[in-house]
Enzyme design. Structure first.
Site, PDB file in Angstrom:
ATOM      1  N   SER A  54      57.614 148.128  69.400  1.00 25.10           N
ATOM      2  CA  SER A  54      56.888 148.906  68.392  1.00 25.10           C
ATOM      3  C   SER A  54      56.045 148.009  67.499  1.00 25.10           C
ATOM      4  O   SER A  54      56.279 146.804  67.394  1.00 25.10           O
ATOM      5  CB  SER A  54      57.881 149.678  67.518  1.00 25.10           C
TER       6      SER A  54
HETATM    7  N1  SAH Z   1      63.108 149.536  69.562  1.00 24.94           N
HETATM    8  C1  SAH Z   1      62.384 148.854  70.603  1.00 24.94           C
HETATM    9  C2  SAH Z   1      61.206 149.641  71.150  1.00 24.94           C
HETATM   10  C3  SAH Z   1      61.668 150.835  71.895  1.00 24.94           C
HETATM   11  S1  SAH Z   1      60.586 151.466  73.115  1.00 24.94           S
HETATM   12  C4  SAH Z   1      61.952 147.465  70.169  1.00 24.94           C
HETATM   13  O1  SAH Z   1      62.257 147.065  69.035  1.00 24.94           O
HETATM   14  O2  SAH Z   1      61.353 146.765  70.971  1.00 24.94           O
HETATM   15  C5  SAH Z   1      61.599 152.837  73.550  1.00 24.94           C
HETATM   16  C6  SAH Z   1      62.783 152.497  74.397  1.00 24.94           C
HETATM   17  O3  SAH Z   1      63.556 153.670  74.530  1.00 24.94           O
HETATM   18  C7  SAH Z   1      62.413 152.057  75.805  1.00 24.94           C
HETATM   19  O4  SAH Z   1      62.908 150.781  76.057  1.00 24.94           O
HETATM   20  C8  SAH Z   1      63.084 153.110  76.693  1.00 24.94           C
HETATM   21  O5  SAH Z   1      63.631 152.561  77.891  1.00 24.94           O
HETATM   22  C9  SAH Z   1      64.169 153.617  75.802  1.00 24.94           C
HETATM   23  N2  SAH Z   1      64.671 154.961  76.132  1.00 24.94           N
HETATM   24  C10 SAH Z   1      63.978 156.063  76.478  1.00 24.94           C
HETATM   25  N3  SAH Z   1      64.834 157.084  76.709  1.00 24.94           N
HETATM   26  C11 SAH Z   1      66.088 156.608  76.496  1.00 24.94           C
HETATM   27  C12 SAH Z   1      67.387 157.186  76.584  1.00 24.94           C
HETATM   28  N4  SAH Z   1      67.606 158.464  76.929  1.00 24.94           N
HETATM   29  N5  SAH Z   1      68.450 156.395  76.295  1.00 24.94           N
HETATM   30  C13 SAH Z   1      68.280 155.098  75.951  1.00 24.94           C
HETATM   31  N6  SAH Z   1      67.084 154.507  75.870  1.00 24.94           N
HETATM   32  C14 SAH Z   1      65.995 155.250  76.124  1.00 24.94           C
END
Ligand code: SAH
Length: 220
Positions: free
Chosen positions: A68
């Site tokens: 992000s």
């Molecule tokens: N917080 C992260 C950015 C997240 S991007 C950082 O600091 O870099 C969003 C993430 O959510 C992705 O890696 C994706 O794989 C994950 N995601 C999406 N659906 C999900 C689910 N049902 N359970 C766990 N993770 C999930």
């Protein structure tokens, strides 16, 4: 030298610009700013995007996901109002950057991602940085972590159509959850949910854009 012929920014200048961008976009909480100053985002971005780690923009990471934008990490962390004794759940480990920032502000962070590779990569960085109060799991985070629940704070870093019921159920009374809510691939609303004695209070904070919360585990 950069392409424009200006001297390259020193680490101190880059850090100053990074913090300035955070402040100018509304991240004013001193504890959050200090945590973000201490966690070097460069550890969480690989390949040729690493050079852009100190810019206030989202960047691609493995598995088609994104780390992000730092100001969004700051604003979400600020909205979460994390306390030193808190146990925090993060859904969407991604690069691990948000979890690392949280880990400096609370007692324990549990973070889950549906991609095993992202969890393995993030665990390696946590270990290298000595962030021993983060536990990362590969799982579908929409169901939360029943064995570790309840949580003082929950942060969801992928967009849900509604705040997932199991996560609401795993939030302590007095707890706060921050979650982007809306249809995937459009602009979503960042929602702050506060659990009171008699129910949940919802506050709309700002428009955001996140990758969608996807069901089930990924293939990698
Ligand atoms: N917080 C992260 C950015 C997240 S991007 C950082 O600091 O870099 C969003 C993430 O959510 C992705 O890696 C994706 O794989 C994950 N995601 C999406 N659906 C999900 C689910 N049902 N359970 C766990 N993770 C999930």
């Amino acid at each position: 030298m950069t392409e424009e012929g200006a001297p390259e920014a020193t680490d101190a200048e880059r850090k100053m610009r990074f913090l300035y961008a955070l402040r100018s976009r509304g991240v004013t909480d001193a504890r959050v700013l200090t945590a973000m100053e201490r966690v070097d985002r460069g550890h969480f971005v690989r390949g040729h995007f690493a050079a852009r780690a100190y810019e206030d923009m989202p960047l691609p990471i493995a598995c088609g996901q994104t780390i992000s934008q730092p100001s969004v990490v700051g604003l979400m962390t600020q909205a979460l109002n994390v306390q030193p004794r808190d146990t925090v759940l993060e859904v969407g480990t991604g690069s691990g950057y948000q979890a690392a920032v949280l880990s400096l502000l609370c007692r324990r962070v549990y973070t889950v991602d549906r991609h095993r590779k992202l969890v393995a990569d993030a665990q390696r960085v946590f270990r290298d940085l000595g962030l021993v109060n983060i536990t990362a799991f590969s799982a579908d985070g929409s169901f939360g972590l029943p064995d570790q629940a309840p949580f003082d704070r929950i942060i969801v870093t992928a967009a849900a159509e509604d705040p997932p019921g199991p996560l609401l159920a795993q939030l302590k009374v007095g707890g706060i959850m921050v979650v982007p809510v809306g249809q995937s691939d459009t602009v979503q609303s960042l929602i702050k949910v506060t659990r009171g004695e008699r129910g949940f209070d919802y506050e709309e904070l700002r428009p955001v854009r996140f990758v969608p919360l996807v069901e089930g585990l990924g293939n990698d």
